[in-house]
Design a protein around this motif. Sequence first.
Motif, PDB file in Angstrom:
ATOM      1  N   ALA A  75      -4.390  28.861  -9.785  1.00 11.76           N
ATOM      2  CA  ALA A  75      -4.726  30.283  -9.827  1.00 11.76           C
ATOM      3  C   ALA A  75      -6.227  30.476 -10.012  1.00 11.76           C
ATOM      4  O   ALA A  75      -6.829  31.382  -9.413  1.00 11.76           O
ATOM      5  CB  ALA A  75      -3.963  30.969 -10.961  1.00 11.76           C
ATOM      6  N   THR A  76      -6.856  29.639 -10.836  1.00 13.08           N
ATOM      7  CA  THR A  76      -8.298  29.750 -11.056  1.00 13.08           C
ATOM      8  C   THR A  76      -9.064  29.409  -9.789  1.00 13.08           C
ATOM      9  O   THR A  76     -10.041  30.080  -9.434  1.00 13.08           O
ATOM     10  CB  THR A  76      -8.742  28.836 -12.206  1.00 13.08           C
ATOM     11  OG1 THR A  76      -8.002  29.174 -13.382  1.00 13.08           O
ATOM     12  CG2 THR A  76     -10.224  28.985 -12.493  1.00 13.08           C
ATOM     13  N   ARG A  77      -8.623  28.358  -9.101  1.00  9.77           N
ATOM     14  CA  ARG A  77      -9.297  27.972  -7.857  1.00  9.77           C
ATOM     15  C   ARG A  77      -9.186  29.088  -6.811  1.00  9.77           C
ATOM     16  O   ARG A  77     -10.184  29.452  -6.172  1.00  9.77           O
ATOM     17  CB  ARG A  77      -8.704  26.685  -7.309  1.00  9.77           C
ATOM     18  CG  ARG A  77      -9.367  26.213  -6.011  1.00  9.77           C
ATOM     19  CD  ARG A  77      -8.889  24.836  -5.603  1.00  9.77           C
ATOM     20  NE  ARG A  77      -7.440  24.784  -5.474  1.00  9.77           N
ATOM     21  CZ  ARG A  77      -6.622  24.146  -6.311  1.00  9.77           C
ATOM     22  NH1 ARG A  77      -7.107  23.497  -7.351  1.00  9.77           N
ATOM     23  NH2 ARG A  77      -5.314  24.144  -6.125  1.00  9.77           N
ATOM     24  N   SER A  78      -8.017  29.657  -6.618  1.00  8.64           N
ATOM     25  CA  SER A  78      -7.858  30.723  -5.628  1.00  8.64           C
ATOM     26  C   SER A  78      -8.597  31.990  -6.053  1.00  8.64           C
ATOM     27  O   SER A  78      -9.083  32.752  -5.214  1.00  8.64           O
ATOM     28  CB  SER A  78      -6.377  31.020  -5.392  1.00  8.64           C
ATOM     29  OG  SER A  78      -5.720  31.349  -6.602  1.00  8.64           O
ATOM     30  N   MET A  79      -8.706  32.239  -7.370  1.00 13.13           N
ATOM     31  CA  MET A  79      -9.492  33.370  -7.851  1.00 13.13           C
ATOM     32  C   MET A  79     -10.965  33.182  -7.495  1.00 13.13           C
ATOM     33  O   MET A  79     -11.647  34.108  -7.034  1.00 13.13           O
ATOM     34  CB  MET A  79      -9.320  33.523  -9.363  1.00 13.13           C
ATOM     35  CG  MET A  79     -10.084  34.684  -9.985  1.00 13.13           C
ATOM     36  SD  MET A  79     -11.783  34.266 -10.515  1.00 13.13           S
ATOM     37  CE  MET A  79     -11.455  33.151 -11.884  1.00 13.13           C
ATOM     38  N   LEU A  80     -11.476  31.965  -7.665  1.00 17.70           N
ATOM     39  CA  LEU A  80     -12.866  31.679  -7.311  1.00 17.70           C
ATOM     40  C   LEU A  80     -13.089  31.805  -5.811  1.00 17.70           C
ATOM     41  O   LEU A  80     -14.138  32.289  -5.361  1.00 17.70           O
ATOM     42  CB  LEU A  80     -13.246  30.274  -7.786  1.00 17.70           C
ATOM     43  CG  LEU A  80     -13.312  30.063  -9.303  1.00 17.70           C
ATOM     44  CD1 LEU A  80     -13.508  28.594  -9.626  1.00 17.70           C
ATOM     45  CD2 LEU A  80     -14.434  30.894  -9.912  1.00 17.70           C
ATOM     46  N   GLU A  81     -12.116  31.383  -5.033  1.00 21.68           N
ATOM     47  CA  GLU A  81     -12.235  31.497  -3.579  1.00 21.68           C
ATOM     48  C   GLU A  81     -12.308  32.955  -3.148  1.00 21.68           C
ATOM     49  O   GLU A  81     -12.958  33.288  -2.150  1.00 21.68           O
ATOM     50  CB  GLU A  81     -11.060  30.797  -2.899  1.00 21.68           C
ATOM     51  CG  GLU A  81     -11.095  29.273  -3.025  1.00 21.68           C
ATOM     52  CD  GLU A  81      -9.836  28.611  -2.497  1.00 21.68           C
ATOM     53  OE1 GLU A  81      -8.867  29.353  -2.195  1.00 21.68           O
ATOM     54  OE2 GLU A  81      -9.811  27.371  -2.398  1.00 21.68           O
ATOM     55  N   ALA A  82     -11.644  33.838  -3.903  1.00 19.71           N
ATOM     56  CA  ALA A  82     -11.670  35.263  -3.565  1.00 19.71           C
ATOM     57  C   ALA A  82     -13.049  35.875  -3.781  1.00 19.71           C
ATOM     58  O   ALA A  82     -13.384  36.897  -3.163  1.00 19.71           O
ATOM     59  CB  ALA A  82     -10.635  36.019  -4.402  1.00 19.71           C
ATOM     60  N   LEU A 124     -19.587  25.187  -5.858  1.00 12.08           N
ATOM     61  CA  LEU A 124     -19.641  24.113  -6.854  1.00 12.08           C
ATOM     62  C   LEU A 124     -18.612  24.348  -7.960  1.00 12.08           C
ATOM     63  O   LEU A 124     -18.035  23.398  -8.495  1.00 12.08           O
ATOM     64  CB  LEU A 124     -21.042  24.010  -7.447  1.00 12.08           C
ATOM     65  CG  LEU A 124     -22.158  23.591  -6.483  1.00 12.08           C
ATOM     66  CD1 LEU A 124     -23.499  23.515  -7.207  1.00 12.08           C
ATOM     67  CD2 LEU A 124     -21.832  22.249  -5.841  1.00 12.08           C
ATOM     68  N   ARG A 125     -18.366  25.588  -8.288  1.00 10.67           N
ATOM     69  CA  ARG A 125     -17.336  25.898  -9.279  1.00 10.67           C
ATOM     70  C   ARG A 125     -15.963  25.516  -8.735  1.00 10.67           C
ATOM     71  O   ARG A 125     -15.112  25.009  -9.476  1.00 10.67           O
ATOM     72  CB  ARG A 125     -17.399  27.384  -9.628  1.00 10.67           C
ATOM     73  CG  ARG A 125     -18.714  27.806 -10.284  1.00 10.67           C
ATOM     74  CD  ARG A 125     -18.856  29.321 -10.361  1.00 10.67           C
ATOM     75  NE  ARG A 125     -17.852  29.918 -11.236  1.00 10.67           N
ATOM     76  CZ  ARG A 125     -17.699  31.233 -11.379  1.00 10.67           C
ATOM     77  NH1 ARG A 125     -18.462  32.070 -10.680  1.00 10.67           N
ATOM     78  NH2 ARG A 125     -16.784  31.696 -12.200  1.00 10.67           N
ATOM     79  N   ILE A 126     -15.748  25.762  -7.446  1.00  9.40           N
ATOM     80  CA  ILE A 126     -14.476  25.376  -6.825  1.00  9.40           C
ATOM     81  C   ILE A 126     -14.344  23.860  -6.779  1.00  9.40           C
ATOM     82  O   ILE A 126     -13.261  23.307  -7.041  1.00  9.40           O
ATOM     83  CB  ILE A 126     -14.378  25.983  -5.409  1.00  9.40           C
ATOM     84  CG1 ILE A 126     -14.353  27.511  -5.494  1.00  9.40           C
ATOM     85  CG2 ILE A 126     -13.143  25.466  -4.680  1.00  9.40           C
ATOM     86  CD1 ILE A 126     -14.442  28.206  -4.151  1.00  9.40           C
ATOM     87  N   GLN A 127     -15.444  23.164  -6.464  1.00  5.85           N
ATOM     88  CA  GLN A 127     -15.416  21.707  -6.432  1.00  5.85           C
ATOM     89  C   GLN A 127     -15.071  21.126  -7.802  1.00  5.85           C
ATOM     90  O   GLN A 127     -14.312  20.156  -7.904  1.00  5.85           O
ATOM     91  CB  GLN A 127     -16.764  21.164  -5.963  1.00  5.85           C
ATOM     92  CG  GLN A 127     -17.024  21.318  -4.480  1.00  5.85           C
ATOM     93  CD  GLN A 127     -18.356  20.727  -4.051  1.00  5.85           C
ATOM     94  OE1 GLN A 127     -18.992  19.977  -4.803  1.00  5.85           O
ATOM     95  NE2 GLN A 127     -18.802  21.075  -2.851  1.00  5.85           N
ATOM     96  N   MET A 128     -15.634  21.723  -8.859  1.00 10.17           N
ATOM     97  CA  MET A 128     -15.311  21.253 -10.196  1.00 10.17           C
ATOM     98  C   MET A 128     -13.827  21.430 -10.492  1.00 10.17           C
ATOM     99  O   MET A 128     -13.180  20.566 -11.091  1.00 10.17           O
ATOM    100  CB  MET A 128     -16.141  22.000 -11.245  1.00 10.17           C
ATOM    101  CG  MET A 128     -15.990  21.432 -12.650  1.00 10.17           C
ATOM    102  SD  MET A 128     -16.253  22.632 -13.981  1.00 10.17           S
ATOM    103  CE  MET A 128     -14.727  23.572 -13.919  1.00 10.17           C
ATOM    104  N   MET A 129     -13.274  22.554 -10.046  1.00  6.81           N
ATOM    105  CA  MET A 129     -11.856  22.804 -10.283  1.00  6.81           C
ATOM    106  C   MET A 129     -10.998  21.790  -9.523  1.00  6.81           C
ATOM    107  O   MET A 129      -9.972  21.320 -10.033  1.00  6.81           O
ATOM    108  CB  MET A 129     -11.515  24.229  -9.842  1.00  6.81           C
ATOM    109  CG  MET A 129     -10.208  24.773 -10.394  1.00  6.81           C
ATOM    110  SD  MET A 129     -10.119  24.745 -12.201  1.00  6.81           S
ATOM    111  CE  MET A 129     -11.635  25.622 -12.623  1.00  6.81           C
ATOM    112  N   ASN A 130     -11.414  21.423  -8.319  1.00  9.90           N
ATOM    113  CA  ASN A 130     -10.682  20.427  -7.537  1.00  9.90           C
ATOM    114  C   ASN A 130     -10.753  19.037  -8.161  1.00  9.90           C
ATOM    115  O   ASN A 130      -9.835  18.232  -8.011  1.00  9.90           O
ATOM    116  CB  ASN A 130     -11.226  20.371  -6.102  1.00  9.90           C
ATOM    117  CG  ASN A 130     -10.911  21.638  -5.313  1.00  9.90           C
ATOM    118  OD1 ASN A 130      -9.937  22.318  -5.595  1.00  9.90           O
ATOM    119  ND2 ASN A 130     -11.738  21.943  -4.326  1.00  9.90           N
TER     120      ASN A 130
END
Length: 360
Positions: free
Chosen positions: A234-241, A315-321
């Motif tokens: 959910a956090t990753r998809s929120m960041l993608e939005a 980069l925030r998404i990469q960290m989440m991945n």
Amino acid sequence: MTDARDRAGIAAMLLAGVVHLISAAIAVGSVWLLIVGPLVPRILGVIGLMVTVLNRPRLGRYRQDTWSLSRAEAPHLYGLADRIAAELAVRPVDLIRVTPYYDTHYGRFGLRRRSVLTIGLALWEVLNPQERVALLAHDFGHDRNGDSRRGLWLHSASATLAHWHSMTRAGEIIPVGSYFLTIIAHVIARVLLFIPNKLTELSLFLLYRLTLRSGQRAEYLADDLAARVASSAATRSMLEALVLGQSVEILFQRQTALHQKGGFRPTLHQESDVDLWQELREHIRSIPATERLRQLRISALRMSAVDTTHPPTHLRIQMMNARRPREAAIVLDAQENAAITAELAPLRTQAAQAVLTAEY
């Protein structure tokens, strides 16, 4: 790297201390001139006190406005916020505001440092229920990890420097037809204010650079806490939005232009407002996966971020991945989500009116 960050943090605190010390020195010196000085120094003392009042630390005003929701008006929204705050072991929020914008903000205001959570309805509407939990958890995460930029010491120093910079900026344009003495006074003012203006500008830049790393680290930590509360997915998809903000802005501009071209029709006002948010959700859902991927790649190439204080979103998404996937500690079910939607109905109408009339 930790030592470098610690040294930068200490330097930022010292610079903020110098700013507060200068403010205190001006205040004390002005009072002293008023008490013991002859006429001319007393005049300088009066001017100094006026400068002190104008440059007083800005703590922000805690007040309810047209975008505010009380606990009685939105018990389910406050209930969700309280559950997230309890999960992160932070104080419950004092006030929630809902605005038309595509962002959120959490801060403390006033002498009592009461907390205000501002939710951008444009962003809230395009998220699914669990992404909304991640959004709120991220904002509460800043309170949990002790983001120094938002603390009273640094924030007030930064606001004071910004005010000094504004006060020492001389006007660039001399009015046509000005008298010769007016022109001379304008030139003298620009010369006298040049050095103070550049010093405050340099100080602001230094304070920004000294807190940049720790501020970006605070964003990553807030993302990590959001994943703990709402789940990594959910956090990753929120960041993608977040990278879809430009698409939302384009839609709003188009709908505003259509509304203004067609004129204001009170009988259709309510219905048009509801249609705006429905069209927004449909517009976001209609963006194909390939286009979303393209926008993410463009965001990475441009190093796009929410603003200059945030790390690039990709980069925030990469960290989440890269982190171990985590399950949600708090789940927003369909019934509670529907109750929150009903509580937001009046402000959804108000926000849509503001967008359609470009008054936000």
